[in-house]
Design an enzyme around this catalytic site. Structure first.
Site, PDB file in Angstrom:
ATOM      1  N   GLU A 281     -11.228 -10.710  -4.970  1.00 47.48           N
ATOM      2  CA  GLU A 281      -9.853 -10.685  -4.462  1.00 47.48           C
ATOM      3  C   GLU A 281      -9.266 -11.919  -3.714  1.00 47.48           C
ATOM      4  OE1 GLU A 281      -8.874  -6.917  -2.566  1.00 47.48           O
ATOM      5  OE2 GLU A 281     -10.836  -7.322  -1.195  1.00 47.48           O
TER       6      GLU A 281
ATOM      7  N   ASP B 273      -4.574  -8.235  -4.344  1.00 49.72           N
ATOM      8  CA  ASP B 273      -4.779  -9.232  -3.387  1.00 49.72           C
ATOM      9  C   ASP B 273      -4.974 -10.650  -3.917  1.00 49.72           C
ATOM     10  OD1 ASP B 273      -4.394  -8.008  -0.892  1.00 49.72           O
ATOM     11  OD2 ASP B 273      -6.055  -7.103  -1.125  1.00 49.72           O
TER      12      ASP B 273
ATOM     13  N   ARG C  37     -10.778   4.320  -1.488  1.00 49.57           N
ATOM     14  CA  ARG C  37     -10.365   3.569  -0.429  1.00 49.57           C
ATOM     15  C   ARG C  37     -10.231   4.067   1.017  1.00 49.57           C
ATOM     16  NH1 ARG C  37      -5.896   1.932  -4.163  1.00 49.57           N
ATOM     17  NH2 ARG C  37      -5.430  -0.288  -4.212  1.00 49.57           N
TER      18      ARG C  37
ATOM     19  N   CYS D  66      -9.711  -3.237 -10.373  1.00 48.60           N
ATOM     20  CA  CYS D  66      -9.348  -1.978  -9.828  1.00 48.60           C
ATOM     21  C   CYS D  66      -7.622  -2.184  -9.055  1.00 48.60           C
ATOM     22  CB  CYS D  66     -10.380  -1.586  -8.962  1.00 48.60           C
ATOM     23  SG  CYS D  66     -10.645  -2.594  -7.484  1.00 48.60           S
TER      24      CYS D  66
ATOM     25  N   ARG E  68     -15.527   2.032  -1.332  1.00 51.26           N
ATOM     26  CA  ARG E  68     -15.502   0.771  -0.806  1.00 51.26           C
ATOM     27  C   ARG E  68     -15.343   1.169   0.806  1.00 51.26           C
ATOM     28  NH1 ARG E  68      -9.617  -2.338  -1.694  1.00 51.26           N
ATOM     29  NH2 ARG E  68      -8.996  -0.550  -0.413  1.00 51.26           N
TER      30      ARG E  68
ATOM     31  N   HIS F 228       0.824  -1.367  -0.022  1.00 50.82           N
ATOM     32  CA  HIS F 228      -0.058   0.138  -0.034  1.00 50.82           C
ATOM     33  C   HIS F 228       0.880   1.208  -0.025  1.00 50.82           C
ATOM     34  CE1 HIS F 228      -3.272  -2.880   0.961  1.00 50.82           C
ATOM     35  NE2 HIS F 228      -3.879  -1.873   0.049  1.00 50.82           N
TER      36      HIS F 228
HETATM   37  C1  PEP Z   1      -6.569  -5.122  -4.637  1.00 46.55           C
HETATM   38  O1  PEP Z   1      -6.603  -5.904  -3.708  1.00 46.55           O
HETATM   39  O2  PEP Z   1      -6.353  -5.092  -5.603  1.00 46.55           O
HETATM   40  C2  PEP Z   1      -7.351  -3.555  -4.244  1.00 46.55           C
HETATM   41  C3  PEP Z   1      -7.486  -2.837  -5.272  1.00 46.55           C
HETATM   42  O3  PEP Z   1      -7.530  -3.392  -3.032  1.00 46.55           O
HETATM   43  P1  PEP Z   1      -6.143  -2.744  -2.112  1.00 46.55           P
HETATM   44  O4  PEP Z   1      -4.922  -2.770  -3.102  1.00 46.55           O
HETATM   45  O5  PEP Z   1      -6.643  -1.574  -1.424  1.00 46.55           O
HETATM   46  O6  PEP Z   1      -5.994  -4.164  -1.302  1.00 46.55           O
HETATM   47 MG    MG Z   2      -7.378  -5.394  -1.928  1.00 47.63          MG
END
Ligand code: PEP
Ligand code: MG
Length: 585
Positions: free
Chosen positions: A440, A464, A300, A517, A337, A193
């Site tokens: 995911e 994920d 997010r 996404c 989300r 992240h």
């Molecule tokens: C993902 O997991 O691809 C996603 C978009 O969510 P995050 O990166 O916030 O886990």
């Molecule tokens: Mg994710």
């Protein structure tokens, strides 16, 4: 010879600047530039802290019991001497006067300089005395405690790049103010992240550079080559010039791309493609609009909650944030989300994340995302009520992260119904929402029909999905080479999710909207492949939108579809590479 350090490229471009080192142990001190003209006041703050620490040490010495070992008094005297040492007093003040660093930052910068000179000592005993300096600095920091954010204000206009062992995603958000030209961390993977937030800032960044924060010194000149994951410390004038030219070229390239902002995203054979924005804060909408985003595909919301453990945003504050996004997007669809707290996005960085380490055993498999929300229904319903209220202001879709179990789906829907009933009972205005699920977790992708029955749309979280399909921690640089979005198992799950969502129209009576996404959607290397799988909706950071649009404009879906199927049929890397090459681009 300039030192070269390799890491993982996470955000494109070239940055040249002086290194600002944040050593992990001191990450939680405030770092900001004091206002012009306030330098002497800041030096006074430092002076006052020194006086307070001296008084503290004197009191300690006076209160030593008569039978205390004599070494104790000697230690305290050493600390008092260090406190008066020019390297701590005068040289720290120099950082404040010349760089306008706040006192805490100046102290930690100076500690790094002193530590380096101790490192070079041959005598082990003397070398170990750095611990005394650290203790004195800790005392001074303690005396200064209680000031501001991690990084705020703006510097002297100097080009500064940040070097750290690690930076928590919440702290990374502070850079949205644009103090730094680039950043480097020792740890982290391409879809951690922290890397994702860096990419959203659109500044060159390299993570997983292992020893960088040890090898680079405070104030060194460094080049960050974000395209190749390379750092060059103390570059020669020739290399520096070479990179300055590259920097200009890449800026020219970006300017050319900007002309595409208003061009409709349509393939050569006429398929419209929806390019949406991923955002972390309402303020990001400006960049989304500038890049010509068709809406927000992923907000997010956990970033509204981070580092606010004692003061979480309540329903009204959240409503305001969601409403602002809807208003800013002027009628374009907005997908919000529910919080994805946990794993590498702890709610309270201090409690869950220390010195680059998570305190939970297996955070990525733990109480994360919807699991977290369902474990705290009061907090979850406050978010749901805020969302339902905001839905009266514009087209809003609610997206639920990390669902895997039928029971979780049922509980989530029950909580939404309850939140709506609460609003109705209180006579509070609210609006209709579409409900979607993140796909995911491999288990969710494998039982997609169940999700297609229950939800209005699905969004594939490839970050994920790769992590959980391949059992590779997305934030761990030591296994970064195995984090492979092109692994045949991952591609099967992505392709199947897209095709099954389209096929659902036959039995649902209307299409199920499907988008991707995760970071794959914003990487131009994957655009043709995803178009070939039938994807027509991509959500990514605003900074990626125009690059992906350029790929879309050059693509022919009719030609790509069979070629993408051919990629799915290849399991050996060489054969897969050949099939991918046939996609062109
Ligand atoms: C993902 O997991 O691809 C996603 C978009 O969510 P995050 O990166 O916030 O886990
Ligand atoms: Mg994710």
């Amino acid at each position: 010879m300039a030192l070269q350090i390799f890491g993982i490229p996470v955000s494109r471009g070239v940055a040249v600047g002086r290194a600002v080192l944040l050593s992990s142990a001191r990450l939680d001190v405030a770092h900001y530039f004091v206002d012009h003209g306030q330098e002497e006041a800041e030096v006074d703050r430092l002076r006052a802290a020194r006086l307070a620490v001296r008084a503290e040490l004197e009191a300690l010495r006076d209160e030593l019991p008569a039978d205390a070992p004599p070494e104790l008094a000697a230690f305290i005297d050493v600390h008092k001497m260090l406190l008066d040492d020019l390297q701590i007093g005068r040289d720290t003040a120099t950082w404040i006067r010349e760089r306008r660093y706040n006192a805490e930052w100046a102290l930690t910068a100076q500690l790094d300089v002193i530590a380096r000179s101790f490192d070079e000592m041959d005598d082990v005993y003397l070398r170990d005395r750095i611990a005394d300096v650290e203790q004195v600095v800790e005392r001074l920091l303690h005396a200064l405690r209680g000031t501001g954010a991690l990084v705020r204000g703006s510097g002297n206009g100097e080009d500064l790049v940040l070097v750290a062992h690690d930076i928590a995603p919440a702290d990374m958000m502070q850079f949205k103010q644009g103090v730094f030209r680039g950043f480097v961390t020792d740890v982290g993977g391409k879809t951690s992240h922290t890397a994702i937030v860096a990419r959203s800032l659109d500044i060159p960044a390299v993570v997983g550079a292992r020893e960088a924060s040890r090898l680079i010194r405070q104030d060194d000149w460094i080049i960050i080559d974000g395209d190749n994951g390379l750092l060059i410390v103390d570059p020669s004038p020739i290399i520096l010039e070479d990179y300055r030219v590259r920097k200009q070229e890449s800026e020219l390239g970006r300017q050319r791309l900007r002309r595409l902002a208003k061009t409709a995203a349509r393939t050569l054979d006429g398929h419209p493609v929806e390019l949406l924005a991923n955002i972390e804060l309402p303020e990001d909408c400006a960049a989304a609009l500038e890049a010509g985003a068709a809406g927000v595909g992923l907000f997010r919301t956990e970033f509204l909650f981070m580092n606010r453990a004692d003061d979480l945003p309540g329903e009204d504050e959240q409503f305001e944030a969601y409403r602002r996004v809807l208003q800013a997007m002027q009628g374009r669809p907005v997908t919000i989300r529910t919080i994805d707290i946990g794993a590498d996005k702890p709610l309270d960085a201090d409690a869950d994340y220390r010195d680059g380490e998570f305190t939970h055993l297996n955070p990525a498999l733990g109480l994360r995302a919807i699991r977290y929300s369902l474990s705290d229904p009061v907090m979850f319903r406050a978010q749901l009520r805020a969302l339902l209220r905001a839905a009266a202001e514009g087209p809003l879709r609610i997206l639920i992260p990390m669902l895997a179990h039928v029971a979780e789906i049922r509980q989530t829907i029950a909580q939404i119904n309850l939140a709506r009933a609460e609003l109705e009972a209180a006579g509070v205005r609210h609006g209709p929402v579409e409900l979607g699920a993140m796909i995911e977790i491999p288990g969710a992708a494998l039982m997609l029909p169940l999700f297609l029955r229950q939800f209005d749309f699905v969004s594939v979280g490839t970050n994920d999905l790769v992590q959980y399909t391949l059992a590779i921690d997305r934030a761990d640089e030591s296994v970064a080479s195995l984090y492979d979005p092109l692994h045949p198992a991952v591609l099967q799950l992505v392709a199947q999710t897209i095709s099954q969502s389209h096929a659902a129209q036959a039995w649902k009576g209307h299409p199920v909207h499907v988008s991707v996404c995760g970071e794959m959607a914003g990487d131009p290397l994957f655009t043709r492949l995803l178009l070939g799988f039938g994807l027509r909706s991509f959500s990514m950071h605003p900074a990626q939108i125009l690059t992906v649009k350029q790929e879309v404009l050059r693509a022919d879906c009719g030609r790509l579809a069979p070629l993408a199927q051919a990629v799915l049929g290849e399991f050996e890397p060489e054969a897969q590479q050949r099939a991918l090459a046939a996609l062109g681009g």
